[in-house]
Design a protein around this motif. Structure first.
Motif, PDB file in Angstrom:
ATOM      1  N   THR A  44       0.823  -1.216   0.000  1.00 24.16           N
ATOM      2  CA  THR A  44       0.000   0.000   0.000  1.00 24.16           C
ATOM      3  C   THR A  44       0.857   1.266   0.000  1.00 24.16           C
ATOM      4  O   THR A  44       0.566   2.222  -0.731  1.00 24.16           O
ATOM      5  CB  THR A  44      -0.924   0.006   1.233  1.00 24.16           C
ATOM      6  OG1 THR A  44      -1.767  -1.160   1.191  1.00 24.16           O
ATOM      7  CG2 THR A  44      -1.808   1.237   1.245  1.00 24.16           C
ATOM      8  N   VAL A  45       1.930   1.276   0.792  1.00 27.78           N
ATOM      9  CA  VAL A  45       2.735   2.491   0.893  1.00 27.78           C
ATOM     10  C   VAL A  45       3.658   2.675  -0.311  1.00 27.78           C
ATOM     11  O   VAL A  45       4.099   3.797  -0.599  1.00 27.78           O
ATOM     12  CB  VAL A  45       3.566   2.497   2.194  1.00 27.78           C
ATOM     13  CG1 VAL A  45       2.669   2.462   3.402  1.00 27.78           C
ATOM     14  CG2 VAL A  45       4.567   1.351   2.236  1.00 27.78           C
ATOM     15  N   VAL A  46       3.937   1.577  -1.028  1.00 27.48           N
ATOM     16  CA  VAL A  46       4.762   1.705  -2.226  1.00 27.48           C
ATOM     17  C   VAL A  46       3.949   2.305  -3.370  1.00 27.48           C
ATOM     18  O   VAL A  46       4.488   2.995  -4.250  1.00 27.48           O
ATOM     19  CB  VAL A  46       5.356   0.338  -2.623  1.00 27.48           C
ATOM     20  CG1 VAL A  46       5.921   0.357  -4.036  1.00 27.48           C
ATOM     21  CG2 VAL A  46       6.453  -0.046  -1.644  1.00 27.48           C
ATOM     22  N   GLY A  47       2.635   2.072  -3.351  1.00 25.52           N
ATOM     23  CA  GLY A  47       1.767   2.511  -4.436  1.00 25.52           C
ATOM     24  C   GLY A  47       1.878   3.987  -4.775  1.00 25.52           C
ATOM     25  O   GLY A  47       2.091   4.355  -5.938  1.00 25.52           O
ATOM     26  N   PRO A  48       1.737   4.909  -3.816  1.00 23.60           N
ATOM     27  CA  PRO A  48       1.828   6.338  -4.146  1.00 23.60           C
ATOM     28  C   PRO A  48       3.171   6.741  -4.764  1.00 23.60           C
ATOM     29  O   PRO A  48       3.217   7.618  -5.644  1.00 23.60           O
ATOM     30  CB  PRO A  48       1.621   7.012  -2.784  1.00 23.60           C
ATOM     31  CG  PRO A  48       0.825   6.052  -2.003  1.00 23.60           C
ATOM     32  CD  PRO A  48       1.311   4.698  -2.412  1.00 23.60           C
ATOM     33  N   LEU A 112       1.162   2.175 -14.426  1.00 21.74           N
ATOM     34  CA  LEU A 112      -0.207   2.042 -13.907  1.00 21.74           C
ATOM     35  C   LEU A 112      -0.596   0.591 -13.695  1.00 21.74           C
ATOM     36  O   LEU A 112      -1.328   0.260 -12.740  1.00 21.74           O
ATOM     37  CB  LEU A 112      -1.189   2.728 -14.856  1.00 21.74           C
ATOM     38  CG  LEU A 112      -1.055   4.253 -14.972  1.00 21.74           C
ATOM     39  CD1 LEU A 112      -2.058   4.799 -15.981  1.00 21.74           C
ATOM     40  CD2 LEU A 112      -1.260   4.918 -13.615  1.00 21.74           C
ATOM     41  N   LEU A 113      -0.121  -0.311 -14.580  1.00 23.18           N
ATOM     42  CA  LEU A 113      -0.410  -1.731 -14.411  1.00 23.18           C
ATOM     43  C   LEU A 113       0.226  -2.254 -13.127  1.00 23.18           C
ATOM     44  O   LEU A 113      -0.396  -3.023 -12.384  1.00 23.18           O
ATOM     45  CB  LEU A 113       0.114  -2.505 -15.626  1.00 23.18           C
ATOM     46  CG  LEU A 113      -0.129  -4.023 -15.589  1.00 23.18           C
ATOM     47  CD1 LEU A 113      -1.627  -4.336 -15.509  1.00 23.18           C
ATOM     48  CD2 LEU A 113       0.503  -4.694 -16.810  1.00 23.18           C
ATOM     49  N   TRP A 114       1.473  -1.825 -12.873  1.00 27.30           N
ATOM     50  CA  TRP A 114       2.143  -2.237 -11.643  1.00 27.30           C
ATOM     51  C   TRP A 114       1.387  -1.715 -10.412  1.00 27.30           C
ATOM     52  O   TRP A 114       1.230  -2.437  -9.418  1.00 27.30           O
ATOM     53  CB  TRP A 114       3.582  -1.717 -11.628  1.00 27.30           C
ATOM     54  CG  TRP A 114       4.545  -2.634 -12.311  1.00 27.30           C
ATOM     55  CD1 TRP A 114       5.177  -2.432 -13.496  1.00 27.30           C
ATOM     56  CD2 TRP A 114       4.979  -3.910 -11.822  1.00 27.30           C
ATOM     57  NE1 TRP A 114       5.977  -3.496 -13.809  1.00 27.30           N
ATOM     58  CE2 TRP A 114       5.882  -4.431 -12.780  1.00 27.30           C
ATOM     59  CE3 TRP A 114       4.711  -4.672 -10.697  1.00 27.30           C
ATOM     60  CZ2 TRP A 114       6.511  -5.658 -12.647  1.00 27.30           C
ATOM     61  CZ3 TRP A 114       5.332  -5.909 -10.545  1.00 27.30           C
ATOM     62  CH2 TRP A 114       6.210  -6.390 -11.502  1.00 27.30           C
ATOM     63  N   VAL A 115       0.905  -0.478 -10.517  1.00 35.18           N
ATOM     64  CA  VAL A 115       0.140   0.082  -9.383  1.00 35.18           C
ATOM     65  C   VAL A 115      -1.126  -0.727  -9.142  1.00 35.18           C
ATOM     66  O   VAL A 115      -1.488  -1.026  -7.986  1.00 35.18           O
ATOM     67  CB  VAL A 115      -0.198   1.561  -9.655  1.00 35.18           C
ATOM     68  CG1 VAL A 115      -1.177   2.089  -8.600  1.00 35.18           C
ATOM     69  CG2 VAL A 115       1.063   2.409  -9.674  1.00 35.18           C
ATOM     70  N   LEU A 116      -1.801  -1.107 -10.236  1.00 34.68           N
ATOM     71  CA  LEU A 116      -3.023  -1.905 -10.109  1.00 34.68           C
ATOM     72  C   LEU A 116      -2.724  -3.239  -9.439  1.00 34.68           C
ATOM     73  O   LEU A 116      -3.439  -3.661  -8.503  1.00 34.68           O
ATOM     74  CB  LEU A 116      -3.640  -2.134 -11.497  1.00 34.68           C
ATOM     75  CG  LEU A 116      -4.887  -3.031 -11.537  1.00 34.68           C
ATOM     76  CD1 LEU A 116      -6.026  -2.404 -10.731  1.00 34.68           C
ATOM     77  CD2 LEU A 116      -5.321  -3.278 -12.981  1.00 34.68           C
ATOM     78  N   LEU A 117      -1.677  -3.919  -9.880  1.00 38.18           N
ATOM     79  CA  LEU A 117      -1.311  -5.216  -9.292  1.00 38.18           C
ATOM     80  C   LEU A 117      -0.933  -5.064  -7.821  1.00 38.18           C
ATOM     81  O   LEU A 117      -1.276  -5.911  -6.985  1.00 38.18           O
ATOM     82  CB  LEU A 117      -0.149  -5.837 -10.075  1.00 38.18           C
ATOM     83  CG  LEU A 117      -0.466  -6.276 -11.510  1.00 38.18           C
ATOM     84  CD1 LEU A 117       0.793  -6.767 -12.207  1.00 38.18           C
ATOM     85  CD2 LEU A 117      -1.532  -7.368 -11.509  1.00 38.18           C
ATOM     86  N   ILE A 118      -0.232  -3.989  -7.513  1.00 46.89           N
ATOM     87  CA  ILE A 118       0.183  -3.760  -6.125  1.00 46.89           C
ATOM     88  C   ILE A 118      -1.040  -3.575  -5.223  1.00 46.89           C
ATOM     89  O   ILE A 118      -1.135  -4.166  -4.131  1.00 46.89           O
ATOM     90  CB  ILE A 118       1.120  -2.529  -6.063  1.00 46.89           C
ATOM     91  CG1 ILE A 118       2.504  -2.908  -6.587  1.00 46.89           C
ATOM     92  CG2 ILE A 118       1.205  -1.981  -4.632  1.00 46.89           C
ATOM     93  CD1 ILE A 118       3.439  -1.719  -6.739  1.00 46.89           C
ATOM     94  N   TYR A 119      -2.002  -2.766  -5.669  1.00 47.48           N
ATOM     95  CA  TYR A 119      -3.186  -2.514  -4.837  1.00 47.48           C
ATOM     96  C   TYR A 119      -4.077  -3.756  -4.729  1.00 47.48           C
ATOM     97  O   TYR A 119      -4.678  -4.004  -3.671  1.00 47.48           O
ATOM     98  CB  TYR A 119      -3.979  -1.327  -5.385  1.00 47.48           C
ATOM     99  CG  TYR A 119      -3.357   0.006  -5.048  1.00 47.48           C
ATOM    100  CD1 TYR A 119      -2.822   0.240  -3.795  1.00 47.48           C
ATOM    101  CD2 TYR A 119      -3.307   1.043  -5.972  1.00 47.48           C
ATOM    102  CE1 TYR A 119      -2.245   1.454  -3.465  1.00 47.48           C
ATOM    103  CE2 TYR A 119      -2.732   2.273  -5.655  1.00 47.48           C
ATOM    104  CZ  TYR A 119      -2.201   2.476  -4.399  1.00 47.48           C
ATOM    105  OH  TYR A 119      -1.632   3.674  -4.058  1.00 47.48           O
ATOM    106  N   VAL A 120      -4.172  -4.537  -5.793  1.00 44.72           N
ATOM    107  CA  VAL A 120      -4.931  -5.794  -5.716  1.00 44.72           C
ATOM    108  C   VAL A 120      -4.274  -6.739  -4.716  1.00 44.72           C
ATOM    109  O   VAL A 120      -4.941  -7.370  -3.875  1.00 44.72           O
ATOM    110  CB  VAL A 120      -5.037  -6.458  -7.111  1.00 44.72           C
ATOM    111  CG1 VAL A 120      -5.588  -7.878  -6.974  1.00 44.72           C
ATOM    112  CG2 VAL A 120      -5.944  -5.633  -8.021  1.00 44.72           C
TER     113      VAL A 120
END
Length: 632
Positions: A44-48, A112-120
């Motif tokens: 979660t914290v890596v996402g931003p 953005l794909l990496w962000v999506l995978l991270i949040y999922v």
């Protein structure tokens, strides 16, 4: 706020630690939940930060398209400074652009794909962590209920004599439910919030130590708010749950005795008592929730203050070229992420305080003084014949109020002993001592020569059957109620035989479902006399060596009483029986009649010999059967 609270927490810190200690058996599950929480928070914290990189790519593309091709980034910035646009050049110095090159949508899409995978992934880890934490909490509450149930079985009768039944029930139900709700709503959230604050703080220092220090300025303010408000709210939560117990006790008493309340016209008094106790609960609950509710808006104000400080300082850092826009965007998100769990932890203060207040009440019950434990190698009489001897027995309910002093009595096997006397003479107390509901203060009571204080209570009571004036039936069929004290697997034929002997069968046959008729826990679908007959049948079926009858026929009609006396004569054959009676007509055939006054045996003998002696028994008998004389 209505002045200072009158109820204060006994030991908030100690009760909190003791409540957390209940989680120790679930260390393995909680460790797994902690690992999953760390993984979820890390993602979660890596996402931003990664999302901020996407912002930088877009901004770099927009800037690069507007600058002519053929020059490097450094050359383009030098040209801007020569043209008098030095401030813009400082801002763009932190942007990784290429002159003449637009937005790299492939790179942006990949980010953005990496962000999506991270949040999922973070959501999945969070879901599993919450499921495991829930399992751990429910196991803890399950064990706590077991502890309370076992404790109630180890408490002496004197404890229940001093406590209202509704108050005890409230501790065993409402307070434990509140503890479950507190742990359920706070444990997982608290774990996630603390990990989030730690992870976000690390990322904030990674991006900019200066902005991180700015964000930390508001933490001491938050701690002071929570401490000050929490200190005022905790006593109100203690008062709230104490008022809940008192209100439940009143409702339980009024519901149990609602017929008498109506008969004696005490509805208004009962309603007024309810109104007062309900008002106390309302005020305590309102103060507790209102005071603790101040935390949420106060923390939101601090969070907004933090947001403003970060936005101002971050803007200045971007203007100086020390930070990129993407990093500031990420930092603003982190400041929100840092403030949100801090606010959540603070807002959970009311739940925690309420749960600890309930925990104090439950632990108070668990810490109550228990009856002495039975010895592991407790002696057992061989074949129980039923000889009971009281040897210089002394007992008192209150240390300064003697009741029974130096009482001696020997009852031979098979004898029927009737105990009579005025109210408060100590008749029921004598039986309570025999059953070890209370322990003697001096002397001893022996069963077949074995001191009952050395025997296990279970062993002692397995040889004694008891029928009380106050009947007790549980929710179940009539057959199940009769078989309650009998060994498991007792046949229906034996149940019916006991019912016939005690004249239960005659009214059971008139019911639509016979022995399968279901009684509620109040036994409201049978009469008072029929309930008494069922309890007598229960004692018949148990076939104890010693029988105790405490006004057992007080609720039946005269004809049924005669039939029960005949049946009891069969039951008492070969058994030692203690009969407590006010109706002297029921004990004429007793082998020995004891007359008690003020805890002492003042007379003993048969019915005829006591009448001839013209003493206390004769006076009781004449008072009960003398015909009134009317004078003109």
């Amino acid at each position: 706020m209505g002045g200072q609270p009158t109820e204060k927490s006994m030991d908030f810190g100690g009760s909190s630690r003791r409540l957390l200690a209940q989680l120790r058996p679930e260390r393995a599950l909680l460790t797994v939940a902690l690992v999953l929480g760390v993984a979820a928070v890390a993602l979660t914290v890596v996402g931003p930060k990664i999302l901020g990189h996407a912002t930088d790519l877009i901004f770099a593309g927009v800037v690069g398209r507007q600058i002519p091709e053929g020059a490097t980034k450094a050359e383009a910035l030098d040209r801007m400074r020569q043209e008098g646009n030095g401030r813009i050049a400082d801002v763009l110095s932190g942007v990784d652009f290429t002159p003449g090159q637009g937005i790299d949508f492939g790179a942006v899409g990949s980010v953005l794909l990496w962000v999506l995978l991270i949040y999922v992934g973070a959501s999945l880890f969070g879901f599993v962590q919450a499921r495991i934490a829930t399992t751990a909490v429910q196991r803890v509450v399950f064990r706590l209920r077991e502890q309370v149930e076992e404790k109630l079985g180890r408490l002496p009768l004197s404890y229940f004599d001093k406590q209202q039944r509704g108050e005890v029930l409230s501790r065993a139900t409402n307070d434990i439910d509140n503890i479950a709700q507190t742990l359920q709503q706070t444990l997982s959230q608290m774990m996630t919030s603390v990990l989030t604050m730690a992870g976000v703080l690390a990322m904030m220092f990674w991006i900019s130590w200066l902005l991180a220090l700015v964000a930390l300025v508001t933490v001491p303010v938050s701690v002071v708010i929570v401490a000050k408000v929490g200190k005022r709210a905790q006593p109100q939560f203690v008062a709230q749950w104490k008022s809940t117990g008192k209100l439940n006790a009143h409702i339980e008493e009024m519901y149990t005795g609602h017929s008498l309340v109506k008969v004696f016209g005490r509805q208004k008094e009962s309603a007024e008592t309810f109104r007062k106790e309900n008002e106390e609960l309302y005020l305590a609950g309102f103060k507790a929730q209102f005071i603790s509710g101040v935390i949420q808006p106060a923390m939101m104000f601090v969070a907004n203050l933090n947001y403003v400080l970060v936005a101002v300082v971050g803007g200045l850092r971007v203007a100086s070229g020390s930070l990129s826009i993407g990093d500031v965007q990420a930092f603003v998100q982190y400041s929100r992420q840092f403030s949100q769990p801090l606010t959540q932890v603070a807002s959970m203060a009311n739940l925690v305080q309420s749960g600890v207040a309930s925990a104090e009440r439950v632990f108070e019950l668990l810490d109550a003084e228990e009856q002495s434990a039975d010895a592991a190698d407790a002696p057992k009489p061989g074949r129980v014949r039923g000889e009971v001897s009281f040897e210089k027995v002394s007992f008192r309910y209150e240390p300064d109020k003697p009741l029974i002093e130096d009482l001696s009595l020997t009852v031979r096997p098979g004898q029927t002993v009737a105990i009579v006397g005025p109210t408060g003479a100590g008749k029921t107390t004598l039986v309570n001592l025999l059953m070890r509901f209370y322990e003697v203060a001096g002397g001893r009571i022996a069963l077949d020569g074995v001191d009952i204080a050395a025997m296990s209570r279970e062993e002692l009571r397995s040889h004694i059957g008891m029928v009380l004036q106050d009947t007790w039936l549980f929710g179940g069929t009539i057959a199940e109620n009769i078989a309650y004290g009998a060994p498991e697997g007792t046949s229906m034929d034996k149940i019916v035989e006991a019912a016939k002997t005690t004249h239960v069968d005659r009214f059971v046959r008139t019911l639509p479902d016979g022995y399968d008729t279901v009684l509620d826990d109040e036994g409201s679908n049978v009469s008072v006399g029929e309930k008494q007959l069922i309890t007598i049948a229960r004692a018949f079926l148990a076939e104890p060596e010693i029988l105790v009858l405490d006004e057992a026929t007080s609720s039946v009609d005269t004809r049924t009483e005669v039939l029960i006396q005949q049946a009891m004569a069969q039951l008492r054959s070969g058994r030692t029986s203690f009969v407590i009676a006010h109706r002297l007509s029921t004990i004429r055939d007793a082998d020995v009649i004891l007359v008690m006054e003020s805890g002492r045996i003042v007379e003993q003998g048969t019915h005829e010999s006591l009448l001839e002696s013209r003493g206390a028994y004769a006076r009781l008998y004449e008072a009960q059967f003398a015909q009134p004389v009317a004078e003109a």
